[in-house]
Enzyme design. Sequence first.
Site, mmCIF file in Angstrom:
data_model
loop_
_atom_site.group_PDB
_atom_site.id
_atom_site.type_symbol
_atom_site.label_atom_id
_atom_site.label_comp_id
_atom_site.label_asym_id
_atom_site.label_seq_id
_atom_site.Cartn_x
_atom_site.Cartn_y
_atom_site.Cartn_z
ATOM 1 N N GLY A 154 -1.182 0.368 13.308
ATOM 2 C CA GLY A 154 -0.078 -0.584 13.393
ATOM 3 C C GLY A 154 0.762 -0.539 12.140
ATOM 4 C CB ALA A 155 1.072 -0.831 9.066
ATOM 5 C CG HIS A 156 4.535 -0.628 13.856
ATOM 6 N ND1 HIS A 156 3.513 0.289 13.956
ATOM 7 C CD2 HIS A 156 4.612 -1.216 15.077
ATOM 8 C CE1 HIS A 156 3.026 0.267 15.180
ATOM 9 N NE2 HIS A 156 3.672 -0.650 15.879
ATOM 10 C CB ALA A 157 7.787 -5.656 13.211
ATOM 11 N N GLY A 208 2.581 -6.422 12.918
ATOM 12 C CA GLY A 208 1.203 -6.322 13.389
ATOM 13 C C GLY A 208 0.454 -5.204 12.691
#
Length: 304
Positions: free
Chosen positions: A228-231, A276
């Site tokens: 993840g580590a993105h929106a 997230g």
Amino acid sequence: MSDVFVHADGRCESTTVGAGTRVWAFAHVLPGARIGADCNVCDHVFVENDVVVGDRVTVKCGVQLWDGLRVGSDVFIGPNATFANDPFPRSRQRPEQFSRTVVQDGASIGANATILPGVTIGRSAMVGAGAVVTRDVPPNAVVVGNPARIVRYQESAPHPPTTAEIAPPIAEQAADYRSRVRGVVLSKVTRADDMRGSLVAVSFNDQVPFVPARIFSVFGVPSREVRGAHAHRECAQLLICLVGSMVCVADDGIEREQFVLDDPSMALYLPPMIWGTQYRYSPDAQLLVLTSHPYDSADYIRDY
């Protein structure tokens, strides 16, 4: 430079130093370095030429800031923290360009930590004392150990509660748990258990808050990896951990909450514009994700 304090036993050759900055005894700042305002450069610190430091940064004793390092504002660098800038160093063999290492605003680096070349330490991240950072650290993450691994996130519990602990009303009253993070909801889907085994079913009509356009599964993730580590700008997601467990962090930029997904009958809804991150996967974890939109690389926001 009239507003800059340099100790009588310190040496500051740079003229690009902000007001209120203090350079203490036996510290040495080379001419090309750029240091912001109200910084504290403690004893026995060395700052090379191709270094940029923001405002209100504390650099404790025994630290060397080498070429290629970029430090944001409000950063704390603990005593004897070590930065490397060449992945394959050889004596008298200078690379054409040193690796760019970045410490973003508000991050803290503990005493004796080692930061390998080319790594980015995200905003407000915390690197534990003695940690060896071999890869990028996400914003707000707390990392420890060798190699450094995420143990939790800032402003959240050291040991995130399980779904059973965080949302008992779901099991008892069939009510959703609404997170303090904007729009994030933990809900229960249909589950049936008997002597033949267990079944989990998701009704698209009333248990998914969008018409699914895509489905994918994540599995075989090493425990040290972060997913993840993105929106997303427009895409919403529904996460269900079918097997094993993992931790999901939801962040709207103001509020942040962690969820341990360890029950296949629990679904976590992440609306658009929510950052997230998933980490601490169990070896057998299998994550199922339903999305409201087809894959579109332009829909991703990867800079926190």
